[in-house]
Motif scaffolding. Structure first.
Motif, PDB file in Angstrom:
ATOM      1  N   VAL A 154       0.890  -1.209   0.016  1.00 29.28           N
ATOM      2  CA  VAL A 154       0.084  -0.060  -0.080  1.00 29.28           C
ATOM      3  C   VAL A 154       0.917   1.319  -0.139  1.00 29.28           C
ATOM      4  CG1 VAL A 154      -1.718   1.305   1.301  1.00 29.28           C
ATOM      5  CG2 VAL A 154      -2.128  -0.991   1.153  1.00 29.28           C
ATOM      6  N   GLY A 155       1.889   1.417   0.859  1.00 29.79           N
ATOM      7  CA  GLY A 155       2.835   2.279   0.808  1.00 29.79           C
ATOM      8  C   GLY A 155       3.615   2.654  -0.364  1.00 29.79           C
ATOM      9  N   ALA A 156       3.947   1.553  -1.089  1.00 34.49           N
ATOM     10  CA  ALA A 156       4.777   1.655  -2.318  1.00 34.49           C
ATOM     11  C   ALA A 156       3.743   2.125  -3.581  1.00 34.49           C
ATOM     12  CB  ALA A 156       5.136   0.295  -2.746  1.00 34.49           C
ATOM     13  N   ALA A 157       2.544   1.635  -3.494  1.00 36.75           N
ATOM     14  CA  ALA A 157       1.517   2.264  -4.356  1.00 36.75           C
ATOM     15  C   ALA A 157       1.301   3.720  -4.294  1.00 36.75           C
ATOM     16  CB  ALA A 157       0.289   1.430  -4.311  1.00 36.75           C
ATOM     17  N   TYR A 158       1.234   4.116  -2.943  1.00 36.14           N
ATOM     18  CA  TYR A 158       0.784   5.364  -2.684  1.00 36.14           C
ATOM     19  C   TYR A 158       2.089   6.244  -3.177  1.00 36.14           C
ATOM     20  CZ  TYR A 158      -0.960   9.850  -0.287  1.00 36.14           C
ATOM     21  OH  TYR A 158      -1.432  10.647   0.072  1.00 36.14           O
ATOM     22  N   LEU A 159       3.313   5.957  -2.865  1.00 39.50           N
ATOM     23  CA  LEU A 159       4.619   6.721  -3.499  1.00 39.50           C
ATOM     24  C   LEU A 159       4.733   6.947  -4.844  1.00 39.50           C
ATOM     25  CD1 LEU A 159       7.609   5.451  -1.042  1.00 39.50           C
ATOM     26  CD2 LEU A 159       6.409   7.791  -1.120  1.00 39.50           C
ATOM     27  N   ILE A 160       4.207   5.808  -5.441  1.00 39.79           N
ATOM     28  CA  ILE A 160       4.345   5.636  -6.993  1.00 39.79           C
ATOM     29  C   ILE A 160       3.247   6.793  -7.551  1.00 39.79           C
ATOM     30  CG2 ILE A 160       3.855   4.336  -9.065  1.00 39.79           C
ATOM     31  CD1 ILE A 160       5.162   2.081  -7.453  1.00 39.79           C
ATOM     32  N   TYR A 161       2.012   6.802  -6.753  1.00 36.81           N
ATOM     33  CA  TYR A 161       0.843   7.628  -7.283  1.00 36.81           C
ATOM     34  C   TYR A 161       1.335   9.154  -6.940  1.00 36.81           C
ATOM     35  CZ  TYR A 161      -3.453  10.114  -6.577  1.00 36.81           C
ATOM     36  OH  TYR A 161      -4.484  11.170  -6.557  1.00 36.81           O
ATOM     37  N   ILE A 162       1.951   9.510  -5.938  1.00 36.65           N
ATOM     38  CA  ILE A 162       2.544  10.995  -5.922  1.00 36.65           C
ATOM     39  C   ILE A 162       3.550  11.048  -6.908  1.00 36.65           C
ATOM     40  CG2 ILE A 162       3.710  12.282  -4.141  1.00 36.65           C
ATOM     41  CD1 ILE A 162       2.340  10.920  -2.001  1.00 36.65           C
ATOM     42  N   GLY A 163       4.307  10.361  -7.057  1.00 36.81           N
ATOM     43  CA  GLY A 163       5.536  10.280  -7.993  1.00 36.81           C
ATOM     44  C   GLY A 163       4.967  10.658  -9.542  1.00 36.81           C
ATOM     45  N   SER A 172      10.315  11.331 -10.530  1.00 31.72           N
ATOM     46  CA  SER A 172      11.059   9.884 -10.795  1.00 31.72           C
ATOM     47  C   SER A 172      11.555   9.327  -9.558  1.00 31.72           C
ATOM     48  CB  SER A 172      12.134  10.239 -11.713  1.00 31.72           C
ATOM     49  OG  SER A 172      11.492  10.577 -13.072  1.00 31.72           O
ATOM     50  N   LEU A 173      12.099  10.224  -8.800  1.00 30.52           N
ATOM     51  CA  LEU A 173      12.529   9.525  -7.503  1.00 30.52           C
ATOM     52  C   LEU A 173      11.827   8.848  -6.562  1.00 30.52           C
ATOM     53  CD1 LEU A 173      15.527  12.438  -6.689  1.00 30.52           C
ATOM     54  CD2 LEU A 173      15.655  10.112  -7.172  1.00 30.52           C
ATOM     55  N   LEU A 174      10.646   9.684  -6.570  1.00 26.92           N
ATOM     56  CA  LEU A 174       9.271   9.256  -5.710  1.00 26.92           C
ATOM     57  C   LEU A 174       8.839   7.701  -6.301  1.00 26.92           C
ATOM     58  CD1 LEU A 174       7.166  12.464  -4.955  1.00 26.92           C
ATOM     59  CD2 LEU A 174       8.372  11.079  -3.169  1.00 26.92           C
ATOM     60  N   VAL A 175       8.785   7.692  -7.657  1.00 28.52           N
ATOM     61  CA  VAL A 175       8.439   6.395  -8.270  1.00 28.52           C
ATOM     62  C   VAL A 175       9.496   5.221  -7.930  1.00 28.52           C
ATOM     63  CG1 VAL A 175       8.003   5.235 -10.261  1.00 28.52           C
ATOM     64  CG2 VAL A 175       6.985   7.426 -10.117  1.00 28.52           C
ATOM     65  N   GLY A 176      10.515   5.727  -8.031  1.00 23.31           N
ATOM     66  CA  GLY A 176      11.741   4.774  -7.708  1.00 23.31           C
ATOM     67  C   GLY A 176      11.782   4.341  -6.266  1.00 23.31           C
ATOM     68  N   LEU A 177      11.504   5.323  -5.417  1.00 22.24           N
ATOM     69  CA  LEU A 177      11.407   5.078  -3.931  1.00 22.24           C
ATOM     70  C   LEU A 177      10.183   3.866  -3.783  1.00 22.24           C
ATOM     71  CD1 LEU A 177      12.251   8.161  -1.619  1.00 22.24           C
ATOM     72  CD2 LEU A 177      13.323   6.000  -1.735  1.00 22.24           C
ATOM     73  N   GLY A 178       9.416   4.119  -4.434  1.00 20.36           N
ATOM     74  CA  GLY A 178       8.082   3.315  -4.038  1.00 20.36           C
ATOM     75  C   GLY A 178       8.322   1.877  -4.665  1.00 20.36           C
ATOM     76  N   VAL A 179       8.807   1.825  -5.846  1.00 18.22           N
ATOM     77  CA  VAL A 179       9.469   0.567  -6.256  1.00 18.22           C
ATOM     78  C   VAL A 179      10.147  -0.340  -5.547  1.00 18.22           C
ATOM     79  CG1 VAL A 179      10.608  -0.644  -8.224  1.00 18.22           C
ATOM     80  CG2 VAL A 179       8.931   1.148  -8.546  1.00 18.22           C
ATOM     81  N   ARG A 180      11.285   0.579  -4.959  1.00 20.78           N
ATOM     82  CA  ARG A 180      12.189   0.012  -4.020  1.00 20.78           C
ATOM     83  C   ARG A 180      11.652  -0.463  -2.616  1.00 20.78           C
ATOM     84  NH1 ARG A 180      17.000   3.465  -1.163  1.00 20.78           N
ATOM     85  NH2 ARG A 180      17.852   1.906   0.152  1.00 20.78           N
ATOM     86  N   LEU A 181      10.523   0.408  -2.111  1.00 17.11           N
ATOM     87  CA  LEU A 181       9.870  -0.017  -0.941  1.00 17.11           C
ATOM     88  C   LEU A 181       9.264  -1.445  -1.316  1.00 17.11           C
ATOM     89  CD1 LEU A 181       8.833   0.187   1.845  1.00 17.11           C
ATOM     90  CD2 LEU A 181       7.081   1.708   0.936  1.00 17.11           C
ATOM     91  N   GLY A 182       8.415  -1.330  -2.637  1.00 20.14           N
ATOM     92  CA  GLY A 182       7.728  -2.695  -2.884  1.00 20.14           C
ATOM     93  C   GLY A 182       8.533  -3.925  -3.224  1.00 20.14           C
ATOM     94  N   LEU A 183       9.690  -3.780  -3.339  1.00 14.05           N
ATOM     95  CA  LEU A 183      10.905  -5.113  -3.605  1.00 14.05           C
ATOM     96  C   LEU A 183      11.448  -5.276  -2.229  1.00 14.05           C
ATOM     97  CD1 LEU A 183      11.912  -3.935  -7.233  1.00 14.05           C
ATOM     98  CD2 LEU A 183      10.297  -5.744  -6.573  1.00 14.05           C
ATOM     99  N   SER A 184      11.202  -4.434  -1.516  1.00 10.59           N
ATOM    100  CA  SER A 184      12.113  -4.614  -0.104  1.00 10.59           C
ATOM    101  C   SER A 184      11.812  -5.804   0.648  1.00 10.59           C
ATOM    102  CB  SER A 184      12.350  -3.141   0.751  1.00 10.59           C
ATOM    103  OG  SER A 184      10.814  -3.110   1.236  1.00 10.59           O
ATOM    104  N   GLU A 185      12.918  -6.211   1.315  1.00 13.54           N
ATOM    105  CA  GLU A 185      12.490  -7.366   2.214  1.00 13.54           C
ATOM    106  C   GLU A 185      12.185  -6.731   3.710  1.00 13.54           C
ATOM    107  OE1 GLU A 185      12.001 -10.415   1.416  1.00 13.54           O
ATOM    108  OE2 GLU A 185      12.685 -10.270  -0.589  1.00 13.54           O
ATOM    109  N   ARG A 186      11.868  -7.526   4.644  1.00 16.60           N
ATOM    110  CA  ARG A 186      11.727  -7.123   6.100  1.00 16.60           C
ATOM    111  C   ARG A 186      13.130  -7.008   6.509  1.00 16.60           C
ATOM    112  NH1 ARG A 186       8.378 -11.660   8.518  1.00 16.60           N
ATOM    113  NH2 ARG A 186       8.440 -10.346  10.345  1.00 16.60           N
ATOM    114  N   LEU A 187      13.015  -5.709   7.550  1.00 14.86           N
ATOM    115  CA  LEU A 187      14.296  -5.426   7.986  1.00 14.86           C
ATOM    116  C   LEU A 187      14.870  -6.862   9.037  1.00 14.86           C
ATOM    117  CD1 LEU A 187      13.947  -1.891   9.262  1.00 14.86           C
ATOM    118  CD2 LEU A 187      15.187  -2.790   7.563  1.00 14.86           C
TER     119      LEU A 187
END
Length: 208
Positions: free
Chosen positions: A79-88, A193-208
């Motif tokens: 959900v967070g990744a999608a929202y960042l991509i939307y804003i981007g 572009s940076l916001l979209v990139g962060l959204g994609v990165r969050l979506g692909l990230s693993e748990r800490l």
């Protein structure tokens, strides 16, 4: 007696962490570059309000759910990744430049609301508070939940100082640039572009 070494270590760590690039800081800077100082400061208030939600959750132990439940982490993450991509994508579609008046400007309330959501929908922010704050809890200083909350609020106060300072610096640096439509459009494209990139990165990230 005040333990100066303890607080020096705590505030140094809080400062370093708040200066690290992330969705919150990038969102604040993007709003500053596109809308000026007022939107930047309002966005700072928004993301810091969202951070307080995580602080309260950490103090109550709710953040542990995200740290232990793969399903809960995945839901919030996507959900967070999608929202960042939307804003981007919104920034990418911007006409740029202050001379174009047909496009309605972003309201302060919308910038604040988006700032809150950018932080609340970042599961790593929740886990960060759950992992970082307990390191500074001292058994002989009262209730753990209260200590976690106070320490979390202090981290957020450091974030406010850091982000407001960066907003003022970014405002001064961008005022001349924003008067040129082509440059303003370029800034929107870069930040989008940076916001979209962060959204994609969050979506692909693993748990800490």
């Amino acid at each position: 007696m005040v333990d100066l070494s303890f607080w020096l270590l705590f505030f140094s760590a809080a400062l370093a962490l708040n200066l690290s690039p992330g969705p919150d800081l990038l969102y604040v800077l993007s709003r500053t570059l596109s809308g000026g100082r007022r939107l930047g400061l309002v966005s700072t208030l928004g993301v810091c309000t969202g951070a307080l939600v995580h602080v309260a959750a950490a103090a109550l132990g709710l953040s542990a759910i995200l740290a232990t439940s793969a399903a809960a982490f995945a839901v919030v993450k996507y959900v967070g990744a999608a929202y960042l991509i939307y804003i981007g994508f919104q920034a990418l579609r911007s006409t740029g430049g202050v001379r174009i008046e047909a496009r309605a400007p972003v309201s302060a309330w919308r910038a604040f609301r988006q700032g809150v959501l950018v932080d609340v929908l970042n599961p790593k922010a929740a886990i960060f508070f759950m992992a970082f704050l307990p390191q500074f809890v001292r058994p002989d200083h009262g209730a753990v939940a209260l200590q976690l909350f106070i320490l979390g609020v202090l981290v957020v106060l450091v974030a406010i100082i850091v982000e407001c300072t960066l907003v003022l610096l970014a405002t001064r640096a961008s005022q001349a640039l924003r008067s040129h439509q082509a440059v303003g459009r370029w800034l929107d494209r870069v930040m989008g572009s940076l916001l979209v990139g962060l959204g994609v990165r969050l979506g692909l990230s693993e748990r800490l």
